[in-house]
Design a protein around this motif. Structure first.
Motif, PDB file in Angstrom:
ATOM      1  N   GLY A   2       7.400   0.209  -5.246  1.00  0.00           N
ATOM      2  CA  GLY A   2       6.361   1.035  -4.650  1.00  0.00           C
ATOM      3  C   GLY A   2       6.521   1.153  -3.159  1.00  0.00           C
ATOM      4  N   THR A   3       5.505   1.713  -2.521  1.00  0.00           N
ATOM      5  CA  THR A   3       5.472   1.874  -1.076  1.00  0.00           C
ATOM      6  C   THR A   3       4.062   1.572  -0.580  1.00  0.00           C
ATOM      7  OG1 THR A   3       4.940   4.230  -1.253  1.00  0.00           O
ATOM      8  CG2 THR A   3       7.287   3.638  -1.046  1.00  0.00           C
ATOM      9  N   ALA A   4       3.957   1.257   0.700  1.00  0.00           N
ATOM     10  CA  ALA A   4       2.647   1.032   1.323  1.00  0.00           C
ATOM     11  C   ALA A   4       2.693   1.505   2.762  1.00  0.00           C
ATOM     12  CB  ALA A   4       2.270  -0.443   1.265  1.00  0.00           C
ATOM     13  N   THR A   5       1.580   2.020   3.238  1.00  0.00           N
ATOM     14  CA  THR A   5       1.424   2.377   4.650  1.00  0.00           C
ATOM     15  C   THR A   5       0.068   1.875   5.122  1.00  0.00           C
ATOM     16  OG1 THR A   5       0.509   4.562   4.103  1.00  0.00           O
ATOM     17  CG2 THR A   5       2.882   4.438   4.503  1.00  0.00           C
ATOM     18  N   ALA A   6      -0.002   1.469   6.376  1.00  0.00           N
ATOM     19  CA  ALA A   6      -1.261   0.972   6.933  1.00  0.00           C
ATOM     20  C   ALA A   6      -1.359   1.376   8.391  1.00  0.00           C
ATOM     21  CB  ALA A   6      -1.356  -0.545   6.802  1.00  0.00           C
ATOM     22  N   THR A   7      -2.567   1.712   8.823  1.00  0.00           N
ATOM     23  CA  THR A   7      -2.845   1.994  10.225  1.00  0.00           C
ATOM     24  C   THR A   7      -3.765   0.897  10.749  1.00  0.00           C
ATOM     25  OG1 THR A   7      -2.674   4.373   9.839  1.00  0.00           O
ATOM     26  CG2 THR A   7      -3.761   3.673  11.864  1.00  0.00           C
ATOM     27  N   VAL A   8      -3.330   0.196  11.788  1.00  0.00           N
ATOM     28  CA  VAL A   8      -4.059  -0.957  12.310  1.00  0.00           C
ATOM     29  C   VAL A   8      -4.433  -0.706  13.764  1.00  0.00           C
ATOM     30  CG1 VAL A   8      -3.977  -3.437  12.782  1.00  0.00           C
ATOM     31  CG2 VAL A   8      -2.816  -2.514  10.760  1.00  0.00           C
ATOM     32  N   ARG A   9      -5.691  -0.959  14.101  1.00  0.00           N
ATOM     33  CA  ARG A   9      -6.159  -0.872  15.485  1.00  0.00           C
ATOM     34  C   ARG A   9      -7.123  -2.014  15.741  1.00  0.00           C
ATOM     35  NH1 ARG A   9      -6.333   2.403  19.831  1.00  0.00           N
ATOM     36  NH2 ARG A   9      -8.203   2.397  21.137  1.00  0.00           N
ATOM     37  N   ASN A  10      -6.966  -2.666  16.882  1.00  0.00           N
ATOM     38  CA  ASN A  10      -7.787  -3.833  17.205  1.00  0.00           C
ATOM     39  C   ASN A  10      -7.697  -4.849  16.065  1.00  0.00           C
ATOM     40  OD1 ASN A  10      -8.508  -2.604  19.640  1.00  0.00           O
ATOM     41  ND2 ASN A  10     -10.339  -1.677  18.740  1.00  0.00           N
ATOM     42  N   GLN A  11      -8.817  -5.253  15.530  1.00  0.00           N
ATOM     43  CA  GLN A  11      -8.840  -6.236  14.446  1.00  0.00           C
ATOM     44  C   GLN A  11      -9.265  -5.586  13.134  1.00  0.00           C
ATOM     45  OE1 GLN A  11     -11.179  -9.593  15.961  1.00  0.00           O
ATOM     46  NE2 GLN A  11     -10.315  -9.157  17.982  1.00  0.00           N
ATOM     47  N   ASN A  12      -8.783  -4.373  12.921  1.00  0.00           N
ATOM     48  CA  ASN A  12      -9.227  -3.592  11.779  1.00  0.00           C
ATOM     49  C   ASN A  12      -8.063  -2.786  11.190  1.00  0.00           C
ATOM     50  OD1 ASN A  12     -11.694  -2.622  10.284  1.00  0.00           O
ATOM     51  ND2 ASN A  12     -10.919  -0.652  10.976  1.00  0.00           N
ATOM     52  N   ILE A  13      -7.972  -2.768   9.873  1.00  0.00           N
ATOM     53  CA  ILE A  13      -7.065  -1.860   9.189  1.00  0.00           C
ATOM     54  C   ILE A  13      -7.848  -0.575   8.966  1.00  0.00           C
ATOM     55  CG2 ILE A  13      -5.668  -1.437   7.135  1.00  0.00           C
ATOM     56  CD1 ILE A  13      -5.476  -4.468   6.769  1.00  0.00           C
ATOM     57  N   GLN A  14      -7.514   0.440   9.727  1.00  0.00           N
ATOM     58  CA  GLN A  14      -8.256   1.692   9.614  1.00  0.00           C
ATOM     59  C   GLN A  14      -8.067   2.331   8.241  1.00  0.00           C
ATOM     60  OE1 GLN A  14      -6.806   3.849  13.106  1.00  0.00           O
ATOM     61  NE2 GLN A  14      -8.696   3.346  14.192  1.00  0.00           N
ATOM     62  N   ASN A  15      -6.847   2.242   7.729  1.00  0.00           N
ATOM     63  CA  ASN A  15      -6.566   2.760   6.386  1.00  0.00           C
ATOM     64  C   ASN A  15      -5.325   2.080   5.849  1.00  0.00           C
ATOM     65  OD1 ASN A  15      -4.647   4.983   4.875  1.00  0.00           O
ATOM     66  ND2 ASN A  15      -6.747   4.983   4.122  1.00  0.00           N
ATOM     67  N   ILE A  16      -5.312   1.835   4.544  1.00  0.00           N
ATOM     68  CA  ILE A  16      -4.111   1.347   3.881  1.00  0.00           C
ATOM     69  C   ILE A  16      -3.967   2.065   2.551  1.00  0.00           C
ATOM     70  CG2 ILE A  16      -5.301  -0.663   2.871  1.00  0.00           C
ATOM     71  CD1 ILE A  16      -2.552  -2.138   3.212  1.00  0.00           C
ATOM     72  N   ASP A  17      -2.748   2.488   2.246  1.00  0.00           N
ATOM     73  CA  ASP A  17      -2.428   3.140   0.978  1.00  0.00           C
ATOM     74  C   ASP A  17      -1.299   2.368   0.316  1.00  0.00           C
ATOM     75  OD1 ASP A  17      -3.992   5.760   0.790  1.00  0.00           O
ATOM     76  OD2 ASP A  17      -3.112   5.936   2.780  1.00  0.00           O
ATOM     77  N   VAL A  18      -1.460   2.113  -0.984  1.00  0.00           N
ATOM     78  CA  VAL A  18      -0.422   1.440  -1.767  1.00  0.00           C
ATOM     79  C   VAL A  18      -0.144   2.285  -3.002  1.00  0.00           C
ATOM     80  CG1 VAL A  18       0.252  -0.644  -3.020  1.00  0.00           C
ATOM     81  CG2 VAL A  18      -1.211  -0.834  -0.990  1.00  0.00           C
ATOM     82  N   HIS A  19       1.117   2.578  -3.222  1.00  0.00           N
ATOM     83  CA  HIS A  19       1.545   3.322  -4.413  1.00  0.00           C
ATOM     84  C   HIS A  19       2.545   2.446  -5.157  1.00  0.00           C
ATOM     85  CE1 HIS A  19      -0.331   6.933  -2.740  1.00  0.00           C
ATOM     86  NE2 HIS A  19       0.230   6.584  -1.588  1.00  0.00           N
ATOM     87  N   ALA A  20       2.228   2.077  -6.382  1.00  0.00           N
ATOM     88  CA  ALA A  20       3.092   1.186  -7.156  1.00  0.00           C
ATOM     89  C   ALA A  20       3.287   1.723  -8.558  1.00  0.00           C
ATOM     90  CB  ALA A  20       2.479  -0.217  -7.218  1.00  0.00           C
ATOM     91  N   HIS A  21       4.453   1.463  -9.123  1.00  0.00           N
ATOM     92  CA  HIS A  21       4.724   1.891 -10.490  1.00  0.00           C
ATOM     93  C   HIS A  21       5.663   0.880 -11.142  1.00  0.00           C
ATOM     94  CE1 HIS A  21       8.643   3.457  -9.036  1.00  0.00           C
ATOM     95  NE2 HIS A  21       7.941   3.867  -7.998  1.00  0.00           N
ATOM     96  N   GLY A  22       5.756   0.956 -12.468  1.00  0.00           N
ATOM     97  CA  GLY A  22       6.569   0.006 -13.217  1.00  0.00           C
ATOM     98  C   GLY A  22       5.893  -1.328 -13.461  1.00  0.00           C
ATOM     99  N   LEU A  23       4.595  -1.401 -13.182  1.00  0.00           N
ATOM    100  CA  LEU A  23       3.828  -2.635 -13.380  1.00  0.00           C
ATOM    101  C   LEU A  23       3.407  -2.796 -14.843  1.00  0.00           C
ATOM    102  CD1 LEU A  23       1.567  -2.175 -10.244  1.00  0.00           C
ATOM    103  CD2 LEU A  23       3.258  -3.998 -10.516  1.00  0.00           C
ATOM    104  N   THR A  24       2.846  -3.957 -15.159  1.00  0.00           N
ATOM    105  CA  THR A  24       2.279  -4.170 -16.486  1.00  0.00           C
ATOM    106  C   THR A  24       1.212  -3.113 -16.737  1.00  0.00           C
ATOM    107  OG1 THR A  24       2.657  -6.549 -16.305  1.00  0.00           O
ATOM    108  CG2 THR A  24       1.087  -5.805 -17.976  1.00  0.00           C
TER     109      THR A  24
END
Length: 235
Positions: free
Chosen positions: A58-80
């Motif tokens: 899969g892939t993941a992206t995150a935007t971090v500012r100060n002490q906060n994750i403004q947004n995180i996206d996770v895309h995964a496949h092939g899992l149970t």
């Protein structure tokens, strides 16, 4: 054991994971980040590769500012398929802050369990739940983690605050939200998704790999890491 939809959370388990990270004696210590502008906004991304022969990615992206994750996206496949998958951001000041290899298979059973991986990726600092609390206290509350749809899921969440996390290896009782956020912003966070159906029967049970090292009432299939990737700074 049928797919677990009950929360399996215990302070004793949390203590085990934290203690394991401090007792490894692994890895060279990382200097505290200089900050390089602690209020800057940083975009991080990770390529998620399989662990334990899961066949998942899969892939993941995150935007971090100060002490906060403004947004995180996770895309995964092939899992149970159609099963819950705990997912976290890991970090440890004394960890390698990378994905584990079979070199960490301490008991030579041919797989990496969660605790064996801690010298590489460190303890949990953020639980990537779908709702509610995102601190390490929720790291095994499976009712609030994504459930794969035919082996895949797309996860997105906004405004996740970093918090103080004991057991992250900082000297002098550190592990503040700022210290952890600065380290993640420097590209030292590791994203791990758990849950491996070793025997391919479509459920998490004890037949595949026995009991979890985190809790003997849980199958290892439910807690072993399936994919891993380092959240690196985008250039």
């Amino acid at each position: 054991m049928k797919r677990t939809t009950t929360a399996f959370l215990g302070t004793s388990v949390l203590a085990l994971v934290a203690a394991a990270s401090l007792g490894t004696g692994s890895a060279s210590a990382h200097p505290s980040p200089a900050g390089r502008g602690a209020d800057r906004t940083v975009t991080l991304s990770a390529q998620l590769d399989e662990l334990n022969g899961s066949g998942a990615s899969g892939t993941a992206t995150a935007t971090v500012r100060n002490q906060n994750i403004q947004n995180i996206d996770v895309h995964a496949h092939g899992l149970t398929p159609d099963a819950p998958h705990a997912q976290h951001i890991h970090y440890g000041q004394e960890a390698l802050n990378e994905c584990p290899t079979l070199a960490l298979d301490d008991n030579n059973d041919g797989r990496i369990n969660t605790v064996e991986g801690i010298p590489a990726y460190g303890p949990v600092v953020v639980s990537l739940n779908t709702t509610g609390d995102t601190t390490p206290a929720s790291f095994l509350d499976v009712t609030r983690f994504p459930v794969s749809d035919d082996g895949s899921y797309h996860y997105s969440r906004d405004n996740i605050a970093f918090t103080r996390v004991a057991g992250t290896g900082y000297t002098g009782g550190g592990g503040t939200a700022k210290q952890i956020a600065d380290s993640i912003r420097e590209g030292e966070g590791v994203l791990v998704i758990h849950g491996v159906d070793y025997n391919g029967n479509g459920i998490y049970d004890f037949e595949g790999a026995g009991a979890s090292e985190l809790d003997p009432n849980l199958p290892a299939e439910a807690t072993d890491p399936a994919v891993c990737g380092v959240l690196k700074v985008d250039n």
